[in-house]
Design a protein around this motif. Structure first.
Motif, mmCIF file in Angstrom:
data_model
loop_
_atom_site.group_PDB
_atom_site.id
_atom_site.type_symbol
_atom_site.label_atom_id
_atom_site.label_comp_id
_atom_site.label_asym_id
_atom_site.label_seq_id
_atom_site.Cartn_x
_atom_site.Cartn_y
_atom_site.Cartn_z
ATOM 1 N N VAL A 246 1.048 -0.992 -0.084
ATOM 2 C CA VAL A 246 -0.409 -0.363 0.191
ATOM 3 C C VAL A 246 0.684 1.401 -0.510
ATOM 4 O O VAL A 246 1.673 1.260 0.966
ATOM 5 C CB VAL A 246 -1.224 -0.033 0.996
ATOM 6 C CG1 VAL A 246 -2.383 1.072 1.486
ATOM 7 C CG2 VAL A 246 -1.842 -0.901 0.806
ATOM 8 N N ARG A 247 0.495 2.115 -0.721
ATOM 9 C CA ARG A 247 1.536 3.060 -1.412
ATOM 10 C C ARG A 247 3.049 3.173 -1.442
ATOM 11 O O ARG A 247 3.960 4.025 -0.458
ATOM 12 C CB ARG A 247 0.617 4.270 -0.162
ATOM 13 C CG ARG A 247 0.035 4.441 -0.153
ATOM 14 C CD ARG A 247 -0.478 5.786 0.494
ATOM 15 N NE ARG A 247 -2.567 5.791 0.625
ATOM 16 C CZ ARG A 247 -3.260 5.365 1.391
ATOM 17 N NH1 ARG A 247 -3.377 4.167 1.880
ATOM 18 N NH2 ARG A 247 -4.507 5.529 1.107
ATOM 19 N N TRP A 248 3.552 2.061 -1.800
ATOM 20 C CA TRP A 248 4.641 1.629 -1.265
ATOM 21 C C TRP A 248 5.388 2.626 -2.315
ATOM 22 O O TRP A 248 6.164 3.289 -1.604
ATOM 23 C CB TRP A 248 5.248 0.663 -2.101
ATOM 24 C CG TRP A 248 5.402 0.633 -3.828
ATOM 25 C CD1 TRP A 248 3.951 -0.152 -4.006
ATOM 26 C CD2 TRP A 248 5.796 1.222 -4.798
ATOM 27 N NE1 TRP A 248 4.518 0.069 -5.867
ATOM 28 C CE2 TRP A 248 5.728 0.286 -5.792
ATOM 29 C CE3 TRP A 248 7.593 0.660 -4.471
ATOM 30 C CZ2 TRP A 248 6.343 0.601 -6.874
ATOM 31 C CZ3 TRP A 248 7.995 1.826 -6.550
ATOM 32 C CH2 TRP A 248 7.583 1.406 -7.084
ATOM 33 N N ALA A 250 5.699 6.257 -1.452
ATOM 34 C CA ALA A 250 6.265 7.146 -0.018
ATOM 35 C C ALA A 250 7.473 6.524 0.628
ATOM 36 O O ALA A 250 7.790 7.199 0.706
ATOM 37 C CB ALA A 250 5.116 7.029 0.685
ATOM 38 N N THR A 251 7.869 4.886 0.102
ATOM 39 C CA THR A 251 8.555 4.233 1.198
ATOM 40 C C THR A 251 10.202 5.449 1.237
ATOM 41 O O THR A 251 9.904 5.845 0.106
ATOM 42 C CB THR A 251 8.725 3.411 1.127
ATOM 43 O OG1 THR A 251 7.511 2.485 0.640
ATOM 44 C CG2 THR A 251 9.948 3.008 1.985
ATOM 45 N N THR A 392 4.417 0.390 -11.606
ATOM 46 C CA THR A 392 2.313 -0.209 -10.796
ATOM 47 C C THR A 392 2.019 -1.625 -11.456
ATOM 48 O O THR A 392 1.422 -1.503 -10.581
ATOM 49 C CB THR A 392 1.576 0.863 -11.602
ATOM 50 O OG1 THR A 392 1.795 0.809 -13.322
ATOM 51 C CG2 THR A 392 2.262 2.195 -11.744
ATOM 52 N N THR A 426 -3.779 2.450 -4.631
ATOM 53 C CA THR A 426 -2.904 3.291 -4.081
ATOM 54 C C THR A 426 -1.578 3.230 -5.159
ATOM 55 O O THR A 426 -0.775 4.741 -4.144
ATOM 56 C CB THR A 426 -2.581 3.153 -1.918
ATOM 57 O OG1 THR A 426 -1.624 1.647 -2.539
ATOM 58 C CG2 THR A 426 -3.983 2.650 -1.359
ATOM 59 N N VAL A 427 -1.468 3.708 -5.307
ATOM 60 C CA VAL A 427 -0.178 3.614 -6.819
ATOM 61 C C VAL A 427 -0.504 3.274 -7.669
ATOM 62 O O VAL A 427 -1.041 3.155 -8.743
ATOM 63 C CB VAL A 427 0.774 2.435 -6.426
ATOM 64 C CG1 VAL A 427 1.900 2.661 -7.695
ATOM 65 C CG2 VAL A 427 0.704 1.641 -5.102
ATOM 66 N N SER A 431 2.560 8.402 -9.541
ATOM 67 C CA SER A 431 3.083 8.157 -8.014
ATOM 68 C C SER A 431 4.727 7.794 -9.051
ATOM 69 O O SER A 431 5.274 8.064 -8.393
ATOM 70 C CB SER A 431 2.846 7.465 -7.492
ATOM 71 O OG SER A 431 2.520 6.206 -7.809
#
Length: 577
Positions: A246-248, A250-251, A392, A426-427, A431
């Motif tokens: 989830v939203r990887w 952003a790591t 993605t 979420t991706v 992004s």
């Protein structure tokens, strides 16, 4: 047109329409139609298997049947509300109700069937070994197999896998539960509980309109709950990978992992310590993280962030495995690599089916394995070169390689499909719009990039073509022996086999009706090893001494396999004459 007229026209286009255009724009508090659709699909998914569970419960557990009946009513009510409620808040409450109903049905299913299959029984036995300080890896447990619910993984060398072949985390989690339940239910309770936890985590982490979709893919349709009731360790890996995916992108966005980044890394390492499928996803994730971080931090800071992330994951994995590695390093390593190295008999819907189902066999089955490895390498290279387009899809890409493997059953990646939804929700493509990609000289146009991408998978396709086009190593002529006036029971087959290769072969025989192979047949006559370019006569008998012949349009085949090299030869058993 006056300004007033333009404003009026805009208001008309923005207002919801009861009869109007196909894409009316809704006000903020009115649910989007696709959100209603997601909720409705999740509601429908709960119907799957409900009647069968209710029927079973009425025989043995009437109170559970009553709970299922209440859930049935709830499904109908949620279906109405999904289409009838007027506000986002109300539809969000329906999403909660659908999740609660799904959890209730999963628990009912567990209550009715929690004995597990071979995976669950192996994990429960491993948990019992841990409790008593006994070795887990390299220990054969033949008493766990041989029942209709506990399958046996046969190997191409004529044997079977009777040992634990998974990383230890699931067994560790099941050990304290096993102290109370003393059965395979300990393992299936762990996998069912982690599936529910993973579903709730995904439900909370995705945007509101996607939440019922998370309920459907995790708990609906009866698929993943069935794997959980069987005790598959991959369910634990799935639950741990949810917060990783989830939203990887952003790591490490600030150049530091932070609390969220460390948590993701710990979950990744734990997932790798739960089941081997996480191993195949990890390099794709690391490539994606590096591409995203390099675009906004630069090469060296991006490398540092990814290295710290990978280091925390590796330390977590090592921490879980340390005791077992110290207990017996060779057995532990062999157990972890067993699914990759065991040379299990062919199974699945992949390309190897050409040699197993549709031709007389192949003398170069190993090339399917080479093709799988080459395709995995090609997909990793493609992810590096085209991170903006393929980033993605990193939750899907690893499983393409399994299509070319000799064990290509859908269950290997089906249990990871909730991660596909997590990435989709979420991706977004935005992004990765600026992710770093290496520049290829003179490769700028769309067609040139497509040619490069195709070239990366050509070696894999060539290997697969070699495997599929190779002739069978044994030329087989069969004489079946039947008993009874109706000629319906097969008692033995005389096999005249000719080795057409330059390699000595040690054949092992089994039968196949449809997609699955039987247990090994007994060789009562004939040499153990067939020399190159020579022939021999074998007499083989089915397990138990007899095997019913199929009726109607079904066909039975005798298969002869060898482990080194991996080969298969097929011949139809025709006892009609």
């Amino acid at each position: 047109m006056s300004t007033h007229g333009v404003d009026t026209d805009l208001r008309r286009r923005d207002a919801p329409s009861s009869v109007g255009g196909p894409f009316p724009v809704a006000p903020y508090d009115v649910p989007r139609q696709w959100h209603r659709g997601m909720t409705l699909i999740a509601t429908i998914s709960l119907f799957i298997g409900t009647r069968a569970a209710w029927t079973q419960a009425m025989l043995d557990h009437p109170p559970v049947a009553a709970v299922i009946s209440v859930c049935y009513a709830g499904i109908l009510v949620c279906g109405v509300l999904a289409l009838a409620v007027r506000s986002l808040r109300a539809l969000a409450r329906v999403d909660v109700a659908v999740l609660v109903l799904a959890i209730a049905l999963v628990l009912c299913g567990y209550w009715l069937s929690h004995g597990g299959t071979d995976e669950g029984r192996l994990t429960a036995q491993a948990a019992d070994q841990i409790r008593h300080g006994q070795p887990v890896y390299g220990q054969p447990w033949p008493w766990l197999f041989g029942t209709p619910s506990s399958g046996l993984t046969k190997t191409m060398s004529g044997g079977a896998d009777l040992t634990y072949g998974y990383p230890p985390l699931t067994a560790l989690l099941a050990a304290p539960v096993h102290a109370v339940l003393h059965s395979a239910a300990a393992a299936t309770l762990v996998t069912t509980g982690t599936l529910i936890a993973g579903a709730v985590a995904l439900w909370l982490l995705v945007p509101t309109p996607w939440r019922s979709a998370a309920t459907a893919v995790c708990l609906g349709f009866g698929v993943l709950p069935g794997y959980a009731r069987s005790g598959y360790p991959a369910i634990v890996a799935l639950a741990l990978l949810v917060p990783v995916v989830v939203r990887w992108p952003a790591t490490g966005a600030s150049g530091r992992l932070g609390r969220d980044g460390v948590l993701r890394a710990v979950c990744l390492g734990a997932a790798c310590a739960a089941q081997q499928l996480a191993w195949f996803f990890t390099p794709f994730l690391l490539i994606g993280l590096y591409a995203v971080r390099r675009s906004d931090l630069g090469a060296r800071p991006a490398s540092a962030v990814v290295a710290r992330f990978a280091g925390v994951a590796a330390l977590t994995w090592a921490g879980v495995n340390a005791y077992f590695a110290a207990q017996g390093f060779s057995a532990w390593l062999h157990g972890l690599l067993l699914p990759i190295t065991q040379k299990a008999i062919l199974h699945g819907q992949g390309l190897m089916g050409i040699s197993y189902y549709f031709t007389a066999g192949s003398s170069r089955l190993d090339y399917y394995s080479y093709a799988s490895v080459l395709l995995l390498a090609g997909l990793l290279a493609a992810t590096v070169l085209f991170a903006r387009r393929l980033g993605t899809a990193i939750t899907v890409l690893p499983w393409l390689a399994f299509y070319l493997a000799t064990r290509s059953q859908d269950g290997y990646f089906l249990m990871m499909t909730p991660l596909w939804l997590a990435a989709a929700a979420t991706v977004p493509a935005s992004s990765l719009a600026h992710a770093w990609q290496p520049r290829l000289p003179r490769v700028t146009g769309r067609h040139a990039k497509a040619a490069v991408a195709a070239a990366l998978v050509v070696p894999a396709l060539l290997c697969a073509a070699v495997a599929a086009a190779s002739p069978p190593p044994l030329r087989l002529a069969l004489t079946p022996h039947v008993s009874g006036r109706s000629h319906t029971t097969l008692t033995a087959v005389t096999v005249r086999a000719v080795n057409t290769t330059g390699t000595a072969l040690t054949p092992h025989f089994a039968s196949r009706v449809g997609q699955g192979a039987s247990n090994w047949w007994t060789i009562t006559g004939g040499p153990t090893t067939l020399a190159p370019h020579s022939g021999a006569v074998y007499v083989v008998r089915p397990p138990g001494g007899h095997r019913p012949l199929p009726r109607g349009r079904q066909r039975m085949y005798l298969i002869a396999v060898t482990g080194t090299p991996m080969t298969i030869s097929n011949a139809r058993i025709d006892a009609t004459g």
